[in-house]
Enzyme design. Structure first.
Site, PDB file in Angstrom:
ATOM      1  N   HIS A 246      42.047  36.682   1.691  1.00 47.17           N
ATOM      2  CA  HIS A 246      42.622  35.130   1.572  1.00 47.17           C
ATOM      3  C   HIS A 246      41.885  34.407   3.045  1.00 47.17           C
ATOM      4  O   HIS A 246      42.244  33.217   3.085  1.00 47.17           O
ATOM      5  CB  HIS A 246      43.959  35.272   2.139  1.00 47.17           C
ATOM      6  CG  HIS A 246      44.460  36.094   3.089  1.00 47.17           C
ATOM      7  ND1 HIS A 246      44.379  37.418   2.930  1.00 47.17           N
ATOM      8  CD2 HIS A 246      44.689  35.924   4.401  1.00 47.17           C
ATOM      9  CE1 HIS A 246      44.774  38.117   4.305  1.00 47.17           C
ATOM     10  NE2 HIS A 246      45.137  37.101   5.140  1.00 47.17           N
TER      11      HIS A 246
ATOM     12  N   ASP B 227      40.722  37.167  -3.326  1.00 46.52           N
ATOM     13  CA  ASP B 227      40.028  38.531  -4.105  1.00 46.52           C
ATOM     14  C   ASP B 227      41.073  38.840  -5.234  1.00 46.52           C
ATOM     15  O   ASP B 227      40.835  39.715  -5.807  1.00 46.52           O
ATOM     16  CB  ASP B 227      39.713  39.691  -3.342  1.00 46.52           C
ATOM     17  CG  ASP B 227      40.881  40.168  -2.305  1.00 46.52           C
ATOM     18  OD1 ASP B 227      41.706  39.193  -2.117  1.00 46.52           O
ATOM     19  OD2 ASP B 227      40.735  41.064  -2.041  1.00 46.52           O
TER      20      ASP B 227
ATOM     21  N   ARG C 228      46.519  39.082  -3.975  1.00 41.55           N
ATOM     22  CA  ARG C 228      47.895  38.510  -3.765  1.00 41.55           C
ATOM     23  C   ARG C 228      48.288  37.675  -4.808  1.00 41.55           C
ATOM     24  O   ARG C 228      47.548  36.864  -5.390  1.00 41.55           O
ATOM     25  CB  ARG C 228      47.545  37.859  -2.343  1.00 41.55           C
ATOM     26  CG  ARG C 228      47.480  38.680  -1.316  1.00 41.55           C
ATOM     27  CD  ARG C 228      47.528  38.081   0.143  1.00 41.55           C
ATOM     28  NE  ARG C 228      47.247  38.941   1.097  1.00 41.55           N
ATOM     29  CZ  ARG C 228      47.438  38.717   2.693  1.00 41.55           C
ATOM     30  NH1 ARG C 228      47.967  37.561   2.717  1.00 41.55           N
ATOM     31  NH2 ARG C 228      47.248  39.324   3.293  1.00 41.55           N
TER      32      ARG C 228
HETATM   33  C1  G1P Z   1      47.614  41.427   6.363  1.00 34.60           C
HETATM   34  C2  G1P Z   1      49.039  41.683   5.813  1.00 34.60           C
HETATM   35  C3  G1P Z   1      49.167  43.250   5.051  1.00 34.60           C
HETATM   36  C4  G1P Z   1      47.968  43.412   4.052  1.00 34.60           C
HETATM   37  C5  G1P Z   1      46.526  42.875   4.773  1.00 34.60           C
HETATM   38  C6  G1P Z   1      45.720  42.798   3.525  1.00 34.60           C
HETATM   39  O1  G1P Z   1      47.367  42.378   7.153  1.00 34.60           O
HETATM   40  O2  G1P Z   1      50.113  41.417   6.643  1.00 34.60           O
HETATM   41  O3  G1P Z   1      50.465  43.412   4.568  1.00 34.60           O
HETATM   42  O4  G1P Z   1      47.963  44.504   3.564  1.00 34.60           O
HETATM   43  O5  G1P Z   1      46.894  41.541   5.316  1.00 34.60           O
HETATM   44  O6  G1P Z   1      45.686  42.046   2.682  1.00 34.60           O
HETATM   45  P1  G1P Z   1      47.482  42.052   8.903  1.00 34.60           P
HETATM   46  O7  G1P Z   1      46.841  40.817   9.019  1.00 34.60           O
HETATM   47  O8  G1P Z   1      49.047  41.868   9.078  1.00 34.60           O
HETATM   48  O9  G1P Z   1      47.184  43.245   9.558  1.00 34.60           O
HETATM   49 ZN    ZN Z   2      43.355  39.671  -0.969  1.00 38.68          ZN
END
Ligand code: G1P
Ligand code: ZN
Length: 543
Positions: free
Chosen positions: A114, A279, A282
């Site tokens: 994202h 991607d 989510r």
């Molecule tokens: C973030 C989200 C986590 C997810 C990851 C990848 O990671 O909090 O739940 O699995 O993106 O999409 P973080 O930036 O908190 O380490």
């Molecule tokens: Zn993603």
């Protein structure tokens, strides 16, 4: 065409984070940067001779260039066959599906999920293994170790491969199949959900707005929702993947998908809104004037799973990441199935899914998935909701309200403080760690801290241990405050503070979450001295 061995020197910091290696595009553009990482990854898949690799990405800037480099490196490293998405496009869930279906040894996903894209945006590489899921920590650590001592990489000097047309070609004896990645993925969804019931729902006039945020899910959603399920044309908006996501931040939360939220509160609101990220792993579900929290969504899908064909025989267990609300725990308790609490990151669900200990899993960060693949899956979750709406005849808002009535409501919110100086963020976390023993017994108003720790997880399947996974303050009434630093950012540090408060009283289910959580928010600010350490008086993003 010949295979060349190129001398190289290690780059510092090629350590995969929560979800692969993410850096600015400009970093990946440094000569040898991508090559070093890919060679280290290929070495960790060894031996690769004759094996199949799946390759694709979310279409962001640098995707096409990286694909050509990786194809030439794959040939030089002896891979037997590469399945590559047409135009280089494969969503993360479709990748997982393809690896499993075609018995590939692994997959490379080019995505920073994202995070914003474009020449000044982010790029990323995720390595998946033969079960279709993200490489577990022991593999990502081995890759990192290799990047620190790498001296050479192998690459073919074959000319550019045309990946715009479906078909088969070859370089240096390696077969390249350019595939339509929607086909296998759509087959899989068809085997899980009642497509006839969903078709009936749309035929009865049900309306929906699906915002693909100019990211990778557009083509999948258009073909499946509009093409196959009969949603009316125009249901999918921002459906063409763009290299810079049209300047958007393709994260489907109420902040970044605010246009969708506003539309669902407006006079022309359809029955349901949905969005997916860069991607497509989510997702966001929106009812009229109301966004469903991912933690609630996981609990609701678990509670209603047997209404959907793919899960009609029941679910073996559920798992949620530690900061995700405890709503799913209550459902699991009522169903008498286990609920596992794992560290943040999808890679921790893989063993539980492989071992059949769980059927559904999810994270507060807008990701949910199941045994069907080994990644979270945005469109799958949206079809799950559509299937439930079709067979119950209830709206999104009704399904959520009924759930709260039966199980109680978990008020939930995450506060992010982005681009904090890394040293200051670490000082905040270290300070909290030191204070942990003295926090037990802390009392403010009716809130009493009963337990305080730094979350550590022992994988029940392989016994591996992950430590320092987030500071947890656990209150006597079940409320929780959690502090952790993000592992996916590319600039400075991001402090995430998570708030979870359980409210059994149905007369108190209509509050604004920030209001319902205001005591906890105040306590977090005091205990961690967030403003003092970050220099910020309020979070940069509240979801
Ligand atoms: C973030 C989200 C986590 C997810 C990851 C990848 O990671 O909090 O739940 O699995 O993106 O999409 P973080 O930036 O908190 O380490
Ligand atoms: Zn993603």
């Amino acid at each position: 065409m010949s295979i060349q061995t190129i001398s190289t020197k290690p780059f510092a910091g090629q350590e995969p984070g929560t979800s692969g290696l993410r850096k600015k595009v400009t970093v990946f553009q440094e000569p040898g940067y991508l090559e070093n990482f890919i060679q280290s990854a290929f070495d960790s898949y060894a031996p690769v001779a004759g094996k199949t690799l799946v390759l694709g990405g979310d279409g962001r800037f640098y995707n096409r260039t990286a694909i050509q480099t990786i194809l030439r490196m794959a040939a030089a490293n002896g891979w037997g066959r590469v399945l590559v998405g047409q135009n280089g496009i494969i969503s993360t869930p479709a990748m997982s599906c393809l690896i499993r279906k075609h018995k590939a040894a692994g997959g490379i996903i080019l995505s920073a999920s994202h995070n914003p894209g474009g020449p000044d945006g982010d790029f990323g590489v995720k390595c998946n293994i033969a079960n279709g899921g993200p490489a577990p920590e022991k593999i990502t650590e081995a890759i990192y170790a290799k990047t620190e001592s790498i001296t050479q990489y192998r690459i073919s000097n074959a000319p550019e491969v045309d990946i715009t047309k479906i078909g088969v070609t070859e370089i240096d004896g390696m077969r390249i199949e350019v595939i339509d990645s929607v086909l296998d993925y759509a087959d899989m969804l068809r085997s899980l959900f009642d497509f006839d019931a969903i078709r009936g729902l749309f035929a009865r006039g049900f309306t929906m707005r699906f915002d693909a945020l100019h990211a990778v899910c557009g083509p999948y959603a258009k073909r499946i929702l509009e093409g196959e399920l009969g949603a009316k044309e125009g249901t999918v908006v921002n459906g063409v993947p763009l290299e810079d996501f049209g300047g958007h931040h393709p994260d489907p939360n109420p902040v970044n998908a605010h246009e969708l939220i506003e539309y669902l509160s407006g006079p022309n609101a359809p029955d349901m809104g949905a969005a997916t990220d860069g991607d497509a792993d989510r997702f966001l579900i929106v009812g009229r004037g109301f966004a469903v929290t991912p933690s609630d969504s996981l609990a609701i899908l678990a509670a209603n799973a047997t209404r959907v064909p793919g899960y009609s025989k029941g679910i073996s267990g559920v798992a949620r990441s530690m900061p995700t609300s405890t709503a799913a725990d209550r459902v699991a308790a009522a169903m008498k199935i286990p609920c596992y609490e794992t560290p943040t990151g999808w890679k921790f669900f893989g063993n539980l899914l492989d071992a059949g200990r769980i059927t559904l899993c999810g994270e507060e960060s807008y990701g949910t998935g199941s045994t069907h693949i080994r990644e979270k899956d945005g469109l799958w979750a949206i079809l799950f909701w559509l299937n439930l709406i079709a067979v119950t005849g209830k709206s999104v808002n009704e399904l959520v309200a009924e759930h709260w009535l039966r199980y109680g409501r978990n008020y939930y919110s995450r506060h992010d403080y982005e681009q904090v100086d890394s040293a200051r963020a670490n000082t905040l976390m270290d300070g909290l760690r030191q204070k942990l023993p003295s926090l037990v017994g802390y009392r403010k108003g009716a809130n009493v801290i009963e337990r305080a720790d730094d979350f550590s997880y022992t994988d029940p399947v392989d016994g591996s241990v992950a430590e320092k996974q987030g500071i947890r303050l656990m209150f006597a009434d079940g409320s929780r405050i959690i502090f952790r630093l993000s592992g996916t950012g590319t600039v400075g540090a991001t402090l995430r503070v998570y708030f979870d408060h359980y409210e059994p009283d149905k007369n108190r289910h209509g509050l604004d979450p920030q209001e319902a959580l205001s005591d906890l928010i105040g306590i977090a600010a005091d205990i961690a001295d967030i403003a003092g350490h970050t220099g910020m008086s309020r979070p940069t993003v509240i979801t």
